[in-house]
Design a protein around this motif. Structure first.
Motif, PDB file in Angstrom:
ATOM      1  N   SER A 161     107.617  -3.101 -34.199  1.00 35.63           N
ATOM      2  CA  SER A 161     108.503  -2.727 -33.086  1.00 35.63           C
ATOM      3  C   SER A 161     108.249  -3.650 -31.904  1.00 35.63           C
ATOM      4  O   SER A 161     107.240  -4.358 -31.857  1.00 35.63           O
ATOM      5  N   ARG A 162     109.139  -3.624 -30.946  1.00 35.81           N
ATOM      6  CA  ARG A 162     108.962  -4.406 -29.727  1.00 35.81           C
ATOM      7  C   ARG A 162     107.735  -3.911 -28.960  1.00 35.81           C
ATOM      8  O   ARG A 162     106.981  -4.690 -28.400  1.00 35.81           O
ATOM      9  N   ARG A 163     107.528  -2.606 -28.962  1.00 35.16           N
ATOM     10  CA  ARG A 163     106.357  -2.010 -28.297  1.00 35.16           C
ATOM     11  C   ARG A 163     105.060  -2.565 -28.885  1.00 35.16           C
ATOM     12  O   ARG A 163     104.142  -2.948 -28.174  1.00 35.16           O
ATOM     13  N   GLU A 164     104.990  -2.619 -30.239  1.00 32.98           N
ATOM     14  CA  GLU A 164     103.803  -3.151 -30.903  1.00 32.98           C
ATOM     15  C   GLU A 164     103.615  -4.629 -30.581  1.00 32.98           C
ATOM     16  O   GLU A 164     102.492  -5.093 -30.366  1.00 32.98           O
ATOM     17  N   ALA A 165     104.703  -5.386 -30.530  1.00 30.80           N
ATOM     18  CA  ALA A 165     104.611  -6.808 -30.190  1.00 30.80           C
ATOM     19  C   ALA A 165     104.031  -6.988 -28.790  1.00 30.80           C
ATOM     20  O   ALA A 165     103.140  -7.816 -28.587  1.00 30.80           O
ATOM     21  N   GLN A 166     104.517  -6.210 -27.836  1.00 31.38           N
ATOM     22  CA  GLN A 166     104.014  -6.304 -26.461  1.00 31.38           C
ATOM     23  C   GLN A 166     102.526  -5.967 -26.401  1.00 31.38           C
ATOM     24  O   GLN A 166     101.755  -6.635 -25.717  1.00 31.38           O
ATOM     25  N   ALA A 167     102.135  -4.928 -27.128  1.00 31.14           N
ATOM     26  CA  ALA A 167     100.729  -4.499 -27.100  1.00 31.14           C
ATOM     27  C   ALA A 167      99.813  -5.494 -27.811  1.00 31.14           C
ATOM     28  O   ALA A 167      98.735  -5.831 -27.313  1.00 31.14           O
ATOM     29  N   GLU A 168     100.228  -5.981 -28.985  1.00 35.67           N
ATOM     30  CA  GLU A 168      99.354  -6.842 -29.778  1.00 35.67           C
ATOM     31  C   GLU A 168      99.080  -8.196 -29.123  1.00 35.67           C
ATOM     32  O   GLU A 168      97.970  -8.715 -29.221  1.00 35.67           O
ATOM     33  N   VAL A 169     100.076  -8.788 -28.476  1.00 38.64           N
ATOM     34  CA  VAL A 169      99.810 -10.079 -27.830  1.00 38.64           C
ATOM     35  C   VAL A 169      98.826  -9.908 -26.671  1.00 38.64           C
ATOM     36  O   VAL A 169      98.006 -10.805 -26.424  1.00 38.64           O
ATOM     37  N   LEU A 170      98.876  -8.786 -25.992  1.00 40.58           N
ATOM     38  CA  LEU A 170      97.913  -8.543 -24.910  1.00 40.58           C
ATOM     39  C   LEU A 170      96.529  -8.198 -25.456  1.00 40.58           C
ATOM     40  O   LEU A 170      95.519  -8.618 -24.885  1.00 40.58           O
ATOM     41  N   ARG A 171      96.483  -7.487 -26.574  1.00 36.26           N
ATOM     42  CA  ARG A 171      95.172  -7.209 -27.198  1.00 36.26           C
ATOM     43  C   ARG A 171      94.515  -8.512 -27.654  1.00 36.26           C
ATOM     44  O   ARG A 171      93.314  -8.701 -27.489  1.00 36.26           O
ATOM     45  N   MET A 172      95.329  -9.410 -28.238  1.00 31.99           N
ATOM     46  CA  MET A 172      94.786 -10.697 -28.672  1.00 31.99           C
ATOM     47  C   MET A 172      94.334 -11.516 -27.473  1.00 31.99           C
ATOM     48  O   MET A 172      93.274 -12.145 -27.514  1.00 31.99           O
ATOM     49  N   TRP A 173      95.104 -11.510 -26.387  1.00 33.18           N
ATOM     50  CA  TRP A 173      94.705 -12.230 -25.172  1.00 33.18           C
ATOM     51  C   TRP A 173      93.349 -11.719 -24.691  1.00 33.18           C
ATOM     52  O   TRP A 173      92.456 -12.506 -24.383  1.00 33.18           O
ATOM     53  N   ARG A 174      93.192 -10.395 -24.636  1.00 30.28           N
ATOM     54  CA  ARG A 174      91.926  -9.822 -24.162  1.00 30.28           C
ATOM     55  C   ARG A 174      90.779 -10.187 -25.094  1.00 30.28           C
ATOM     56  O   ARG A 174      89.689 -10.549 -24.644  1.00 30.28           O
ATOM     57  N   ARG A 175      91.023 -10.114 -26.395  1.00 32.32           N
ATOM     58  CA  ARG A 175      89.985 -10.440 -27.375  1.00 32.32           C
ATOM     59  C   ARG A 175      89.525 -11.884 -27.230  1.00 32.32           C
ATOM     60  O   ARG A 175      88.333 -12.182 -27.245  1.00 32.32           O
ATOM     61  N   LEU A 176      90.474 -12.806 -27.077  1.00 32.09           N
ATOM     62  CA  LEU A 176      90.121 -14.217 -26.949  1.00 32.09           C
ATOM     63  C   LEU A 176      89.576 -14.557 -25.568  1.00 32.09           C
ATOM     64  O   LEU A 176      88.705 -15.409 -25.439  1.00 32.09           O
ATOM     65  N   ALA A 177      90.076 -13.903 -24.526  1.00 31.48           N
ATOM     66  CA  ALA A 177      89.604 -14.183 -23.171  1.00 31.48           C
ATOM     67  C   ALA A 177      88.152 -13.752 -22.979  1.00 31.48           C
ATOM     68  O   ALA A 177      87.416 -14.364 -22.214  1.00 31.48           O
ATOM     69  N   THR A 178      87.736 -12.705 -23.690  1.00 31.70           N
ATOM     70  CA  THR A 178      86.367 -12.217 -23.542  1.00 31.70           C
ATOM     71  C   THR A 178      85.402 -12.897 -24.501  1.00 31.70           C
ATOM     72  O   THR A 178      84.193 -12.687 -24.412  1.00 31.70           O
ATOM     73  N   ALA A 179      85.924 -13.697 -25.425  1.00 35.45           N
ATOM     74  CA  ALA A 179      85.086 -14.439 -26.377  1.00 35.45           C
ATOM     75  C   ALA A 179      85.785 -15.749 -26.698  1.00 35.45           C
ATOM     76  O   ALA A 179      86.274 -15.959 -27.799  1.00 35.45           O
ATOM     77  N   ALA A 180      85.849 -16.642 -25.724  1.00 37.55           N
ATOM     78  CA  ALA A 180      86.632 -17.873 -25.861  1.00 37.55           C
ATOM     79  C   ALA A 180      85.914 -18.988 -26.618  1.00 37.55           C
ATOM     80  O   ALA A 180      86.542 -19.966 -27.005  1.00 37.55           O
ATOM     81  N   ASP A 181      84.604 -18.856 -26.842  1.00 33.67           N
ATOM     82  CA  ASP A 181      83.840 -19.886 -27.545  1.00 33.67           C
ATOM     83  C   ASP A 181      83.568 -19.448 -28.975  1.00 33.67           C
ATOM     84  O   ASP A 181      83.321 -18.275 -29.235  1.00 33.67           O
ATOM     85  N   GLY A 182      83.591 -20.414 -29.893  1.00 28.90           N
ATOM     86  CA  GLY A 182      83.289 -20.083 -31.275  1.00 28.90           C
ATOM     87  C   GLY A 182      83.510 -21.260 -32.200  1.00 28.90           C
ATOM     88  O   GLY A 182      83.457 -22.419 -31.793  1.00 28.90           O
ATOM     89  N   VAL A 183      83.776 -20.948 -33.459  1.00 23.93           N
ATOM     90  CA  VAL A 183      84.022 -21.952 -34.491  1.00 23.93           C
ATOM     91  C   VAL A 183      85.472 -21.822 -34.938  1.00 23.93           C
ATOM     92  O   VAL A 183      85.942 -20.728 -35.237  1.00 23.93           O
ATOM     93  N   LEU A 184      86.162 -22.949 -34.954  1.00 26.96           N
ATOM     94  CA  LEU A 184      87.548 -22.982 -35.384  1.00 26.96           C
ATOM     95  C   LEU A 184      87.616 -23.716 -36.712  1.00 26.96           C
ATOM     96  O   LEU A 184      87.120 -24.842 -36.828  1.00 26.96           O
ATOM     97  N   ARG A 185      88.196 -23.085 -37.705  1.00 23.24           N
ATOM     98  CA  ARG A 185      88.339 -23.695 -39.025  1.00 23.24           C
ATOM     99  C   ARG A 185      89.781 -24.135 -39.207  1.00 23.24           C
ATOM    100  O   ARG A 185      90.709 -23.336 -39.070  1.00 23.24           O
ATOM    101  N   TYR A 186      89.963 -25.404 -39.527  1.00 24.41           N
ATOM    102  CA  TYR A 186      91.281 -26.025 -39.670  1.00 24.41           C
ATOM    103  C   TYR A 186      91.440 -26.448 -41.132  1.00 24.41           C
ATOM    104  O   TYR A 186      90.673 -27.266 -41.625  1.00 24.41           O
ATOM    105  N   GLN A 187      92.452 -25.881 -41.814  1.00 24.84           N
ATOM    106  CA  GLN A 187      92.664 -26.195 -43.219  1.00 24.84           C
ATOM    107  C   GLN A 187      94.114 -26.615 -43.438  1.00 24.84           C
ATOM    108  O   GLN A 187      95.033 -26.014 -42.879  1.00 24.84           O
ATOM    109  N   THR A 188      94.290 -27.646 -44.271  1.00 28.17           N
ATOM    110  CA  THR A 188      95.644 -28.089 -44.627  1.00 28.17           C
ATOM    111  C   THR A 188      95.582 -28.909 -45.910  1.00 28.17           C
ATOM    112  O   THR A 188      94.496 -29.154 -46.442  1.00 28.17           O
ATOM    113  N   ALA A 189      96.738 -29.356 -46.382  1.00 23.28           N
ATOM    114  CA  ALA A 189      96.879 -30.125 -47.629  1.00 23.28           C
ATOM    115  C   ALA A 189      96.365 -29.292 -48.805  1.00 23.28           C
ATOM    116  O   ALA A 189      95.451 -29.686 -49.523  1.00 23.28           O
ATOM    117  N   PHE A 190      96.991 -28.133 -48.993  1.00 24.89           N
ATOM    118  CA  PHE A 190      96.585 -27.202 -50.038  1.00 24.89           C
ATOM    119  C   PHE A 190      97.086 -27.669 -51.402  1.00 24.89           C
ATOM    120  O   PHE A 190      98.185 -28.203 -51.531  1.00 24.89           O
TER     121      PHE A 190
END
Length: 159
Positions: free
Chosen positions: A77-106
């Motif tokens: 739903s639109r409500r879930e979309a609004q909530a989830e992008v803000l939850r992800m923002w908060r999750r990443l804003a409070t833990a912005a450092d880490g390991v990023l795994r980049y995969q391609t050419a499967f």
């Protein structure tokens, strides 16, 4: 569904915050505007030379690579979309450092990537938009478009 032109992702990008659980930010088959980019901004020193038309440039190393990518996510739903992008923002804003795994050419649909790199990474930008009918690649506008920018280190090949 709007008149939106998208591409199908051929990449998987997973971010694991320090001390946290992995988060798949982009997966093979997701809708994107453009493939992920890895622009490089090397540090350069410039020397002007007396009685010369041109200057000399020397690379000093210490490049500052970044990883830029976007993704469209569908929600119930639109409500879930609004909530989830803000939850992800908060999750990443409070833990912005880490390991990023980049995969391609499967080799298969989502297996055996030829490129499987790990980066130390810091989130530097997170932008989102909840979709409207005109801006949605989905039949219903219950989704969001998210753009990420990470500062990354040299890739460490995991194979």
């Amino acid at each position: 569904m709007g008149d939106v032109t998208v591409q199908i992702s051929q990449h998987r990008i997973t971010f694991t915050p320090d001390g946290g659980e992995p988060i798949v930010l982009l997966d093979v088959g997701d809708f994107v505007n453009t493939p992920p980019e890895l622009p490089l901004a090397p540090k350069v020193q410039t020397h002007e030379l007396i009685a010369r038309k041109y200057v000399r440039h020397y690379s000093r190393g210490n490049a500052e690579p970044v990883l830029l990518f976007d993704v469209y996510h569908k929600f119930m739903s639109r409500r879930e979309a609004q909530a989830e992008v803000l939850r992800m923002w908060r999750r990443l804003a409070t833990a912005a450092d880490g390991v990023l795994r980049y995969q391609t050419a499967f080799a298969g649909a989502k297996s055996c990537p030829a490129i499987d790199w790990n980066f130390r990474a810091t989130l530097s930008s997170y932008r989102y938009a909840v979709l409207t009918h005109e801006a949605s690649p989905f039949e219903l506008p219950d989704g969001a478009h998210i753009e990420y920018e990470f500062m990354v280190t040299d890739p460490q090949d995991t194979q």
